[in-house]
Design a protein around this motif. Structure first.
Motif, PDB file in Angstrom:
ATOM      1  N   GLU A  34       0.806  -1.216   0.000  1.00  0.00           N
ATOM      2  CA  GLU A  34       0.000   0.000   0.000  1.00  0.00           C
ATOM      3  C   GLU A  34       0.837   1.263   0.000  1.00  0.00           C
ATOM      4  O   GLU A  34       2.020   1.249   0.325  1.00  0.00           O
ATOM      5  CB  GLU A  34      -0.936  -0.008   1.216  1.00  0.00           C
ATOM      6  CG  GLU A  34      -2.004  -1.063   1.050  1.00  0.00           C
ATOM      7  CD  GLU A  34      -3.188  -0.885   1.985  1.00  0.00           C
ATOM      8  OE1 GLU A  34      -3.509   0.248   2.356  1.00  0.00           O
ATOM      9  OE2 GLU A  34      -3.790  -1.910   2.331  1.00  0.00           O
ATOM     10  N   ALA A  35       0.197   2.348  -0.391  1.00  0.00           N
ATOM     11  CA  ALA A  35       0.820   3.666  -0.334  1.00  0.00           C
ATOM     12  C   ALA A  35      -0.220   4.628   0.198  1.00  0.00           C
ATOM     13  O   ALA A  35      -1.423   4.368   0.105  1.00  0.00           O
ATOM     14  CB  ALA A  35       1.270   4.096  -1.722  1.00  0.00           C
ATOM     15  N   LYS A  36       0.258   5.742   0.786  1.00  0.00           N
ATOM     16  CA  LYS A  36      -0.660   6.668   1.439  1.00  0.00           C
ATOM     17  C   LYS A  36      -0.554   8.033   0.761  1.00  0.00           C
ATOM     18  O   LYS A  36       0.540   8.466   0.398  1.00  0.00           O
ATOM     19  CB  LYS A  36      -0.222   6.705   2.905  1.00  0.00           C
ATOM     20  CG  LYS A  36      -0.627   7.871   3.710  1.00  0.00           C
ATOM     21  CD  LYS A  36      -0.058   7.751   5.104  1.00  0.00           C
ATOM     22  CE  LYS A  36       1.108   8.732   5.231  1.00  0.00           C
ATOM     23  NZ  LYS A  36       1.373   9.144   6.606  1.00  0.00           N
ATOM     24  N   THR A  73      -5.350   5.412   1.672  1.00  0.00           N
ATOM     25  CA  THR A  73      -4.335   4.506   1.127  1.00  0.00           C
ATOM     26  C   THR A  73      -4.871   3.833  -0.140  1.00  0.00           C
ATOM     27  O   THR A  73      -6.072   3.629  -0.285  1.00  0.00           O
ATOM     28  CB  THR A  73      -3.920   3.409   2.129  1.00  0.00           C
ATOM     29  OG1 THR A  73      -5.060   2.610   2.439  1.00  0.00           O
ATOM     30  CG2 THR A  73      -3.358   3.997   3.413  1.00  0.00           C
ATOM     31  N   ARG A 123      -0.034   0.057  -3.835  1.00  0.00           N
ATOM     32  CA  ARG A 123       1.220   0.743  -4.142  1.00  0.00           C
ATOM     33  C   ARG A 123       1.433   0.899  -5.651  1.00  0.00           C
ATOM     34  O   ARG A 123       2.007   1.885  -6.111  1.00  0.00           O
ATOM     35  CB  ARG A 123       2.400  -0.005  -3.508  1.00  0.00           C
ATOM     36  CG  ARG A 123       3.577   0.898  -3.293  1.00  0.00           C
ATOM     37  CD  ARG A 123       4.699   0.184  -2.580  1.00  0.00           C
ATOM     38  NE  ARG A 123       4.521   0.147  -1.139  1.00  0.00           N
ATOM     39  CZ  ARG A 123       5.452  -0.310  -0.316  1.00  0.00           C
ATOM     40  NH1 ARG A 123       6.593  -0.770  -0.792  1.00  0.00           N
ATOM     41  NH2 ARG A 123       5.240  -0.330   0.985  1.00  0.00           N
ATOM     42  N   TYR A 175       0.206   4.213  -6.917  1.00  0.00           N
ATOM     43  CA  TYR A 175       0.688   5.412  -6.216  1.00  0.00           C
ATOM     44  C   TYR A 175       0.895   6.603  -7.150  1.00  0.00           C
ATOM     45  O   TYR A 175       0.355   7.685  -6.944  1.00  0.00           O
ATOM     46  CB  TYR A 175       1.991   5.064  -5.471  1.00  0.00           C
ATOM     47  CG  TYR A 175       2.581   6.207  -4.693  1.00  0.00           C
ATOM     48  CD1 TYR A 175       1.838   6.864  -3.713  1.00  0.00           C
ATOM     49  CD2 TYR A 175       3.889   6.631  -4.919  1.00  0.00           C
ATOM     50  CE1 TYR A 175       2.384   7.918  -2.981  1.00  0.00           C
ATOM     51  CE2 TYR A 175       4.445   7.675  -4.194  1.00  0.00           C
ATOM     52  CZ  TYR A 175       3.686   8.311  -3.237  1.00  0.00           C
ATOM     53  OH  TYR A 175       4.228   9.341  -2.514  1.00  0.00           O
ATOM     54  N   ARG A 176       1.672   6.408  -8.213  1.00  0.00           N
ATOM     55  CA  ARG A 176       1.947   7.512  -9.145  1.00  0.00           C
ATOM     56  C   ARG A 176       0.651   8.018  -9.773  1.00  0.00           C
ATOM     57  O   ARG A 176       0.427   9.211  -9.919  1.00  0.00           O
ATOM     58  CB  ARG A 176       2.896   7.047 -10.265  1.00  0.00           C
ATOM     59  CG  ARG A 176       4.299   6.790  -9.800  1.00  0.00           C
ATOM     60  CD  ARG A 176       5.076   8.104  -9.614  1.00  0.00           C
ATOM     61  NE  ARG A 176       5.978   7.983  -8.486  1.00  0.00           N
ATOM     62  CZ  ARG A 176       6.338   8.988  -7.692  1.00  0.00           C
ATOM     63  NH1 ARG A 176       5.873  10.201  -7.893  1.00  0.00           N
ATOM     64  NH2 ARG A 176       7.155   8.786  -6.691  1.00  0.00           N
ATOM     65  N   ASP A 185       3.310   8.966   0.522  1.00  0.00           N
ATOM     66  CA  ASP A 185       4.390   8.139   1.047  1.00  0.00           C
ATOM     67  C   ASP A 185       4.115   6.704   0.603  1.00  0.00           C
ATOM     68  O   ASP A 185       3.054   6.148   0.904  1.00  0.00           O
ATOM     69  CB  ASP A 185       4.385   8.240   2.581  1.00  0.00           C
ATOM     70  CG  ASP A 185       5.521   7.452   3.217  1.00  0.00           C
ATOM     71  OD1 ASP A 185       6.264   6.778   2.468  1.00  0.00           O
ATOM     72  OD2 ASP A 185       5.667   7.502   4.446  1.00  0.00           O
ATOM     73  N   ASP A 186       5.048   6.136  -0.142  1.00  0.00           N
ATOM     74  CA  ASP A 186       4.806   4.745  -0.546  1.00  0.00           C
ATOM     75  C   ASP A 186       5.696   3.768   0.217  1.00  0.00           C
ATOM     76  O   ASP A 186       5.809   2.601  -0.158  1.00  0.00           O
ATOM     77  CB  ASP A 186       4.955   4.568  -2.067  1.00  0.00           C
ATOM     78  CG  ASP A 186       6.367   4.806  -2.548  1.00  0.00           C
ATOM     79  OD1 ASP A 186       7.180   5.318  -1.760  1.00  0.00           O
ATOM     80  OD2 ASP A 186       6.652   4.496  -3.717  1.00  0.00           O
ATOM     81  N   LYS A 187       6.273   4.239   1.310  1.00  0.00           N
ATOM     82  CA  LYS A 187       7.076   3.318   2.142  1.00  0.00           C
ATOM     83  C   LYS A 187       6.326   3.032   3.439  1.00  0.00           C
ATOM     84  O   LYS A 187       6.841   3.256   4.539  1.00  0.00           O
ATOM     85  CB  LYS A 187       8.443   3.944   2.470  1.00  0.00           C
ATOM     86  CG  LYS A 187       9.274   4.294   1.247  1.00  0.00           C
ATOM     87  CD  LYS A 187      10.058   3.086   0.771  1.00  0.00           C
ATOM     88  CE  LYS A 187      10.928   3.380  -0.428  1.00  0.00           C
ATOM     89  NZ  LYS A 187      10.186   3.960  -1.577  1.00  0.00           N
TER      90      LYS A 187
END
Ligand code: ADP
Ligand code: ASP
Ligand code: MG
Length: 409
Positions: A263-265, A310, A313, A316-317, A338-340
């Motif tokens: 996941e990414a936020k 979220t 991932r 994300y872009r 934030d993708d970490k």
């Protein structure tokens, strides 16, 4: 005499030797007088290899052609297993998803099974044959090859078991059951003798990839007795997935811990705190076909609020591009992301009758100085988002705080 559907995953059919071992196991079950339908995955690594071939030619391969190609992985293993069974003196016949037929909708790469024709399988079983079926694949109404999404052979296995009203669906893999958490990450993880469909569905949805989510949905819906077992060991009772918790008195509050790095936020800051703002942000995200998981909207101050959610991932872009496009229109001050990150979740039906699970979870994470970025709860789960680099530490700390660690001899 029972009708049993067995599904063997990639590592269980990863070499000619492993396929031979599967044939021997199937033979033993058959010698006990059972009817066997066997679903197999592609050899381990094969599906990834095929996808990489397509990606070498295109960043965005046509989904129809992708399915046409990745379905070949399973076509190899069904024939190899049928050959190995025949070699072992067991009459067997292999079928692709189309030949059976596993009818699906046309959503390439994530097709849903709509119907299964059991006639051919029943005829073979009646003639004393073992039926070997390709997992992961189906055919749509127009005759196109479709696939069911990564890990989809589990769903083929359960769907066949439901269609045939099998006595049990056995999922053979490289672990001997469902554990309190991924044993590759926490060596102290314990095998669960039983887990409810409801809990297993949460575990799978929250990132435990031991069973595909849809296979658990299917098993719950059609009440298919489902068991996860190891193909690398003889005997063993594995984990039985059942409708009800056995005796709720003894049921632990937490059954397992799931985690997910996929996941990414993203955060949209300083948007007007007015009716419809969530829709104006999430509407365009939905239209771009991006699925949203957790959502948090802050309490507004000075007529402004922040909105965080979220996504997968891989999106994300794409989601950042959508948000930057609409930021002006909705009057947002800033878009960031934030993708970490990683999501860590506690799952257990015992939570329903126990207060204080969340407090204990937060206390445990605080003791490890792990900051919680987002929280979401339901009746039987609590999820938190933390920095990805703390994920394993969080899982281990929680595993031990909730007394899930195996007893050390
Ligand atoms: P297969 O190729 O047989 O389908 P998978 O790799 O899809 O196998 O699933 C088995 C893997 O699932 C195990 O090797 C293990 O690392 C992982 N796993 C994740 N969570 C769990 C869990 N709670 N219990 C058991 N295995 C888990
Ligand atoms: N071969 C497919 C995959 O790797 C399906 C499966 O293994 O269940 O996702
Ligand atoms: Mg799998």
């Amino acid at each position: 005499m029972a009708l049993i559907v067995q599904k063997y995953g990639g590592t269980s059919v990863g070499s000619p030797e492993r396929i031979q071992a599967v044939a021997e196991r199937v033979k033993r079950w058959r010698e006990q007088g059972h009817d066997l339908v066997v679903v197999v995955s592609a050899m381990s690594g094969e599906t990834n290899r095929l996808i990489a071939l397509a990606r070498a030619l295109s960043h965005d391969p046509d989904p129809r052609e992708l399915d046409q190609m990745v379905a070949t992985g399973e076509q190899v293993t069904i024939a190899l297993l049928a050959i190995a069974l025949q070699e072992a003196g067991v009459p067997a016949r292999s079928y692709t998803g189309a030949q059976v037929a596993v009818l699906t909708d046309s959503a390439y790469g994530k097709a849903r099974i709509e119907a299964i024709d059991d006639e051919r399988m029943r005829a073979d079983l009646a003639a004393g044959k073992v039926v070997v079926v390709a997992g992961f694949q189906g055919i749509d109404a127009e005759g196109n090859t479709t696939t069911l999404g990564r890990g989809g052979s589990d769903t083929t296995g359960v769907a066949l078991a439901a269609a045939l009203k099998a006595d049990e669906c056995q999922i053979y893999t490289d672990v001997d059951g469902v554990y309190t958490t991924d044993p590759r990450v926490v060596p102290q993880a314990r095998r669960l003798q039983r887990i409810t469909f409801e809990e297993m569905l949460e575990m799978a949805s929250l990132g435990s990839k031991v069973l595909q989510i849809r296979s658990v949905e299917f098993a719950g819906k059609y009440n298919v007795p489902l068991r996860v077992l190891s193909s690398f060991q003889e005997g063993g009772e594995g984990t039985l997935i059942t409708l009800d918790a056995e005796d709720s008195m003894e049921k632990p509050v937490i059954s397992g811990i799931a985690f997910n790095r996929d996941e990414a936020k993203v955060t949209v800051r300083g948007v007007p705190d007015t009716p419809g703002i969530a829709y104006r942000i999430l509407g365009p995200v939905g239209e771009a076909n991006i699925e949203i998981d957790m959502i948090v909207q802050n309490v507004g101050a000075d007529g402004l609020t922040d909105f965080t959610f979220t996504v997968n991932r891989a999106d994300y872009r794409k989601v950042l591009t959508v948000l930057e496009r609409i930021a002006g229109e909705i009057g947002a001050r800033e878009v960031s992301g934030d993708d970490k990150i990683a999501k860590v979740s506690l799952v257990g039906v015992g939570m329903r009758s126990h207060a204080g699970v969340a407090a204990k979870m937060f206390e445990t994470l605080a003791r490890e100085s792990i900051n919680i970025q987002m929280i979401s709860t339901s009746e039987i789960k609590i999820s938190v988002v933390v920095q990805e680099k703390y994920m394993e530490l969080a899982v281990r700390a929680l595993h031990s705080a909730f007394d899930l660690d195996a007893a050390v001899e």
